[in-house]
Design an enzyme around this catalytic site. Structure first.
Site, PDB file in Angstrom:
ATOM      1  N   ASP A 198     -43.628 -37.751   4.076  1.00 59.43           N
ATOM      2  CA  ASP A 198     -43.569 -37.064   2.936  1.00 59.43           C
ATOM      3  C   ASP A 198     -44.363 -38.477   2.123  1.00 59.43           C
ATOM      4  OD1 ASP A 198     -41.766 -36.094   3.178  1.00 59.43           O
ATOM      5  OD2 ASP A 198     -40.368 -37.050   2.820  1.00 59.43           O
ATOM      6  N   ARG A 250     -48.245 -30.470   2.233  1.00 55.31           N
ATOM      7  CA  ARG A 250     -47.342 -30.172   1.259  1.00 55.31           C
ATOM      8  C   ARG A 250     -47.206 -30.394  -0.374  1.00 55.31           C
ATOM      9  NH1 ARG A 250     -42.158 -33.659   2.021  1.00 55.31           N
ATOM     10  NH2 ARG A 250     -42.030 -31.964   3.971  1.00 55.31           N
TER      11      ARG A 250
HETATM   12  P1  FDA Z   1     -39.261 -28.915 -11.770  1.00 56.76           P
HETATM   13  O1  FDA Z   1     -38.858 -29.895 -11.570  1.00 56.76           O
HETATM   14  O2  FDA Z   1     -40.122 -28.989 -13.327  1.00 56.76           O
HETATM   15  O3  FDA Z   1     -37.527 -27.954 -11.818  1.00 56.76           O
HETATM   16  C1  FDA Z   1     -37.955 -26.584 -12.223  1.00 56.76           C
HETATM   17  C2  FDA Z   1     -36.873 -25.652 -12.157  1.00 56.76           C
HETATM   18  O4  FDA Z   1     -36.356 -26.059 -10.593  1.00 56.76           O
HETATM   19  C3  FDA Z   1     -35.928 -25.686 -12.958  1.00 56.76           C
HETATM   20  O5  FDA Z   1     -36.209 -25.516 -14.146  1.00 56.76           O
HETATM   21  C4  FDA Z   1     -34.293 -25.967 -12.146  1.00 56.76           C
HETATM   22  O6  FDA Z   1     -34.544 -24.254 -12.348  1.00 56.76           O
HETATM   23  C5  FDA Z   1     -35.261 -26.269 -10.560  1.00 56.76           C
HETATM   24  N1  FDA Z   1     -34.866 -26.802 -10.239  1.00 56.76           N
HETATM   25  C6  FDA Z   1     -35.438 -28.208 -10.046  1.00 56.76           C
HETATM   26  N2  FDA Z   1     -34.745 -29.025  -9.885  1.00 56.76           N
HETATM   27  C7  FDA Z   1     -33.043 -28.582  -9.561  1.00 56.76           C
HETATM   28  C8  FDA Z   1     -32.552 -29.192  -8.842  1.00 56.76           C
HETATM   29  N3  FDA Z   1     -32.476 -30.558  -8.431  1.00 56.76           N
HETATM   30  N4  FDA Z   1     -31.027 -28.615  -8.877  1.00 56.76           N
HETATM   31  C9  FDA Z   1     -31.086 -27.227  -9.726  1.00 56.76           C
HETATM   32  N5  FDA Z   1     -32.147 -27.135  -9.870  1.00 56.76           N
HETATM   33  C10 FDA Z   1     -33.194 -27.546  -9.997  1.00 56.76           C
HETATM   34  N6  FDA Z   1     -42.193 -35.877  -4.046  1.00 56.76           N
HETATM   35  C11 FDA Z   1     -42.476 -36.367  -4.119  1.00 56.76           C
HETATM   36  O7  FDA Z   1     -42.776 -37.341  -4.591  1.00 56.76           O
HETATM   37  N7  FDA Z   1     -42.851 -36.563  -1.799  1.00 56.76           N
HETATM   38  C12 FDA Z   1     -42.684 -35.787  -1.262  1.00 56.76           C
HETATM   39  O8  FDA Z   1     -42.981 -36.208  -0.191  1.00 56.76           O
HETATM   40  C13 FDA Z   1     -41.736 -34.898  -1.236  1.00 56.76           C
HETATM   41  N8  FDA Z   1     -40.898 -33.682  -0.937  1.00 56.76           N
HETATM   42  C14 FDA Z   1     -40.494 -32.556  -1.068  1.00 56.76           C
HETATM   43  C15 FDA Z   1     -40.430 -31.588  -0.178  1.00 56.76           C
HETATM   44  C16 FDA Z   1     -39.684 -30.330  -0.589  1.00 56.76           C
HETATM   45  C17 FDA Z   1     -39.360 -29.556   0.348  1.00 56.76           C
HETATM   46  C18 FDA Z   1     -39.622 -29.580  -1.999  1.00 56.76           C
HETATM   47  C19 FDA Z   1     -38.713 -28.880  -2.446  1.00 56.76           C
HETATM   48  C20 FDA Z   1     -39.418 -31.524  -2.832  1.00 56.76           C
HETATM   49  C21 FDA Z   1     -40.898 -32.607  -2.333  1.00 56.76           C
HETATM   50  N9  FDA Z   1     -40.457 -33.581  -3.030  1.00 56.76           N
HETATM   51  C22 FDA Z   1     -41.084 -34.571  -3.340  1.00 56.76           C
HETATM   52  C23 FDA Z   1     -40.055 -33.256  -4.990  1.00 56.76           C
HETATM   53  C24 FDA Z   1     -40.966 -33.005  -5.636  1.00 56.76           C
HETATM   54  O9  FDA Z   1     -41.950 -33.688  -6.024  1.00 56.76           O
HETATM   55  C25 FDA Z   1     -40.201 -32.354  -6.929  1.00 56.76           C
HETATM   56  O10 FDA Z   1     -39.406 -33.826  -7.725  1.00 56.76           O
HETATM   57  C26 FDA Z   1     -38.776 -31.658  -7.339  1.00 56.76           C
HETATM   58  O11 FDA Z   1     -39.485 -30.743  -5.753  1.00 56.76           O
HETATM   59  C27 FDA Z   1     -38.625 -30.745  -7.925  1.00 56.76           C
HETATM   60  O12 FDA Z   1     -39.933 -30.570  -9.174  1.00 56.76           O
HETATM   61  P2  FDA Z   1     -40.352 -28.785  -9.203  1.00 56.76           P
HETATM   62  O13 FDA Z   1     -40.976 -28.856  -8.772  1.00 56.76           O
HETATM   63  O14 FDA Z   1     -39.135 -28.276  -8.080  1.00 56.76           O
HETATM   64  O15 FDA Z   1     -40.311 -28.104 -10.852  1.00 56.76           O
END
Ligand code: FDA
Length: 305
Positions: A132, A182
């Protein structure tokens, strides 16, 4: 207001006394929605259920910012226990871990010793390991460790964060390693001199690096819950005839569960990040920071019997 709540939860995520209190109270106050349980046995049950629904997994023994060697070794032992459970129970699961939990802040020697024994056990059990990415201060060090380990083991990958200005250069710099990466937006609070402050810029940069890494021909895990990014990826791979076995989608356990199944049913590889363990507090606070709307859900669960 949303930004204030975000900053508040990110501040809480690093608070050591709160972590200690949270451990005493166990998985209450809604954290159980995002964490598979406190033991490997509970995590195995959750993984079997996900695998039965055609969802692949990456398991993470929770813990971060460890500051003594004993604790780092203990964290590594637990990751090895998880790897052996994956092998023994024939789970469709990879492993994810954080360099600070393996001793990054203690010494190079501690972190490398722990990583080498984890990767050896992972190799024996045919398990892929993803490192990560944590905060910006540790980014370069993490990438250096990844490069060293990748030249010794083929079952290791890492994460790049779209919010960092440097990320496109990192994609280029890493491309000759043929890395399985990732790609994520980024979850830590970073200053504007290293990371895009605006969501729109992060999203644009996310699309840019997905495109770059896929066109380089390297395996890409697109880890997001954001439909705009998912749809962009699907359109892009179709237009460019990129086969489904060169990329996958990833989401966090407990978030957008129906969408996870939809993508899997549509023929895409869908992997769920399943955290478990007693040290769930920092992880849980970062999930609340990402989506303060979840606080309402947690508040309801506190009052539900
Ligand atoms: P964004 O936050 O813009 O959300 C888009 C939409 O997704 C929202 O409008 C909502 O509909 C939905 N959504 C998002 N979060 C939600 C929640 N908590 N509950 C419900 N709905 C939600 N980061 C990092 O810095 N280092 C890492 O190693 C990782 N590893 C990692 C692994 C995996 C498998 C995932 C999915 C994520 C990570 N992350 C991470 C976290 C990543 O950086 C980020 O903070 C989160 O995924 C939230 O961003 P989104 O891309 O989902 O979009």
């Amino acid at each position: 207001m949303e930004q204030v709540m975000r900053d508040f939860f990110l501040f809480l995520s690093k608070n050591k006394s709160m972590t200690r209190v949270a451990k005493q109270y166990g998985l209450r106050f809604g954290a159980g929605r995002f964490v598979a349980g406190e033991t490997i046995e509970k995590a195995v049950k959750v993984i079997k259920d996900l695998n039965d629904r055609n969802l692949k997994v990456t398991i993470d023994y929770l813990g971060e910012f460890v500051d003594n060697e004993e604790e780092a070794n203990y964290m590594a032992d637990n990751s090895i226990e998880a790897i052996r459970a994956i092998g023994r129970e024939k789970l469709d699961s990879q492993l994810s871990l954080k360099m600070t939990s393996m001793g990054l802040d203690i010494s190079d020697d501690v972190v490398m010793k722990n990583m080498r024994r984890i990767l050896k056990a992972a190799k024996e059990n045919n398990v892929f390991v993803t490192i990560d990415m944590e905060d910006f201060a540790r980014c370069q060090k993490t990438l250096d460790i990844f490069k060293t380990l990748k030249s010794e083991y083929d079952n290791v990958g890492t994460v790049l964060q779209a919010y960092l200005y440097r990320v496109a250069d990192d994609i280029e710099d890493l491309k000759d390693y043929k890395p399985n990466l990732r790609l994520v937006k980024g979850a830590y609070k970073e200053p504007a001199n290293v990371a895009f402050p605006l969501k729109k810029d992060v999203d644009d940069n996310f699309k840019k690096i997905i495109k770059m890494h896929l066109l380089n021909g390297n395996y890409t895990a697109i880890a997001t819950h954001d439909d705009a990014i998912i749809d962009y990826t699907i359109d892009f791979v179709k237009e460019n005839n990129i086969p489904n076995n060169l990329f996958e989608f990833q989401m966090l356990y407990g978030i957008r569960v129906e969408r996870q199944e939809e993508l899997s049913k549509a023929g895409y590889t869908m992997r769920v990040y399943v955290p478990y363990g007693t040290d769930w507090y920092g992880y849980f606070m970062r999930r609340l920071a990402e989506r303060p709307a979840n606080v309402a859900f947690i508040a309801k669960s506190m009052f539900r019997k």
